[in-house]
Design an enzyme around this catalytic site. Structure first.
Site, short mmCIF file in Angstrom:
data_model
loop_
_atom_site.label_atom_id
_atom_site.label_comp_id
_atom_site.label_asym_id
_atom_site.label_seq_id
_atom_site.Cartn_x
_atom_site.Cartn_y
_atom_site.Cartn_z
N ASP A 39 0.92 -1.58 -0.12
CA ASP A 39 -0.40 -0.11 0.16
C ASP A 39 0.99 1.51 -0.08
O ASP A 39 1.95 1.10 0.43
CB ASP A 39 -0.68 -0.53 1.37
CG ASP A 39 -2.01 1.00 1.37
OD1 ASP A 39 -2.92 -0.07 0.68
OD2 ASP A 39 -2.36 2.57 1.05
N ASP A 55 4.00 1.52 -4.46
CA ASP A 55 3.50 2.24 -5.70
C ASP A 55 3.55 1.17 -6.85
O ASP A 55 4.22 1.01 -7.26
CB ASP A 55 3.77 3.52 -6.00
CG ASP A 55 3.02 4.76 -6.66
OD1 ASP A 55 2.16 3.74 -7.57
OD2 ASP A 55 2.99 5.56 -6.88
N VAL A 56 1.84 1.07 -7.73
CA VAL A 56 2.17 -0.08 -8.07
C VAL A 56 1.99 0.42 -9.30
O VAL A 56 2.07 -0.15 -10.51
CB VAL A 56 0.29 -0.74 -8.31
CG1 VAL A 56 0.32 -1.52 -7.69
CG2 VAL A 56 -0.60 0.34 -8.50
N ASN A 82 -6.32 -5.69 -5.34
CA ASN A 82 -6.76 -4.82 -5.07
C ASN A 82 -6.88 -3.09 -5.75
O ASN A 82 -7.51 -2.51 -5.40
CB ASN A 82 -7.15 -5.09 -4.02
CG ASN A 82 -8.51 -4.15 -3.76
OD1 ASN A 82 -9.93 -4.74 -3.78
ND2 ASN A 82 -8.07 -3.50 -2.48
N TYR A 147 -13.40 4.78 -15.46
CA TYR A 147 -13.07 4.32 -14.54
C TYR A 147 -13.55 2.57 -15.29
O TYR A 147 -12.80 1.79 -15.58
CB TYR A 147 -14.49 4.53 -13.64
CG TYR A 147 -13.64 3.62 -12.62
CD1 TYR A 147 -12.95 2.96 -11.39
CD2 TYR A 147 -14.59 2.42 -12.03
CE1 TYR A 147 -12.69 2.37 -10.79
CE2 TYR A 147 -14.97 1.90 -11.41
CZ TYR A 147 -14.29 1.11 -10.36
OH TYR A 147 -13.67 0.30 -9.50
N ALA A 180 -19.51 -0.76 -3.49
CA ALA A 180 -19.42 -0.48 -1.84
C ALA A 180 -19.33 0.36 -1.43
O ALA A 180 -18.56 1.54 -1.51
CB ALA A 180 -17.85 -1.52 -2.15
#
Length: 252
Positions: A39, A55-56, A82, A147, A180
């Site tokens: 994360d 950091d992806v 995720n 998105y 969600a």
């Protein structure tokens, strides 16, 4: 009493410090897995979770973080991709830079983490990848073009990767949550002109009349990650209160 279904396994969860990621990490740990969370802000995670900063969108950083996770955990059996960011607007509302930024996190982020984790997953007898996709991949939602495009790519990525890895014994699936009740949605509602009305509209959009909980999505992820679903690969599992599959009459 039988052992938990994930006993002895290891799991890496990206975006694991909040929302669906944190709910998933906690559940996987409760079912016996050793869990590390990647994360941007991994501090303060509850025991027994291990937090690793990453950091992806940074390939070198991802490779270092995944290697550290594998070292700490003693391998990687389960990968939950995720981490992701949101975006609002129609096709006219976002500049090219924003399109590149959101795709870089939501799609290429999964590519980077999966690519780095594959050498470890190939050594596992219970390897599973679960990607967090969205109802936006399969239903047209207003003001969510960017998105939705990224999540459509995640759905295609999931199926194609499942085909490539099935003979390696690595299962690849995704979950498609409806809206969600997560911190991101909370921030979105806070910016609305009428937060209560906006929440009511989001609730009404899902046939069950409420938002999906992070724990419900986590339960679906844990099912797909478990060796008990060993014949399940290449699927997208909706967790959307019936939004994708049901066509109900409005209440009168």
């Amino acid at each position: 009493m039988s052992a938990p279904d994930l006993a002895g396994l290891t799991a890496l969860v990206t975006g694991g410090a909040s929302g669906i990621g944190l709910a998933t990490a906690r559940l996987l740990a409760a079912r016996g897995a050793r869990v590390a969370c990647l994360d941007l802000e991994p501090d303060g995670l509850p025991d027994p979770l291990t937090g690793i900063r990453a950091d992806v969108a940074d390939d070198a950083g991802v490779r270092e973080a995944v290697a550290e996770a594998a070292r700490v955990l003693g391998g990687i059996d389960i990968l939950v991709n995720n981490a992701g960011i949101g975006a609002q607007g129609t096709i006219e509302d976002n500049a090219d830079d924003e399109w590149h930024r959101v795709f870089d996190v939501n799609v290429l982020g999964m590519v980077r983490v999966t690519r780095a984790a594959l050498p470890h997953l190939r050594r596992s007898d219970s390897a599973a990848i679960v990607n967090t996709c969205s109802i936006a991949a399969t239903a047209g939602l207003p003001d969510r073009v960017l998105y939705s495009a990224t999540k459509g790519a995640v759905l295609a990525l999931t199926r194609a990767t499942a085909a490539d890895l099935v003979h390696c014994g690595i299962r690849v699936n995704c979950v498609n949550p409806g809206t969600a009740d997560t911190p991101w949605i909370g921030r979105l509602l806070d910016r609305a002109a009428d937060p209560a009305a906006e929440r009511a509209a989001l609730n009404a959009r899902q046939p069950m009349g409420r938002l999906v909980s992070a724990d419900e999505v986590a339960t679906a992820i844990a099912y797909l990650a478990s060796p008990l679903s060993g014949s399940t690969t290449g699927i997208d599992l909706p967790v959307d209160g019936g939004m994708q599959g049901l066509r109900i009459r409005p209440r009168t």
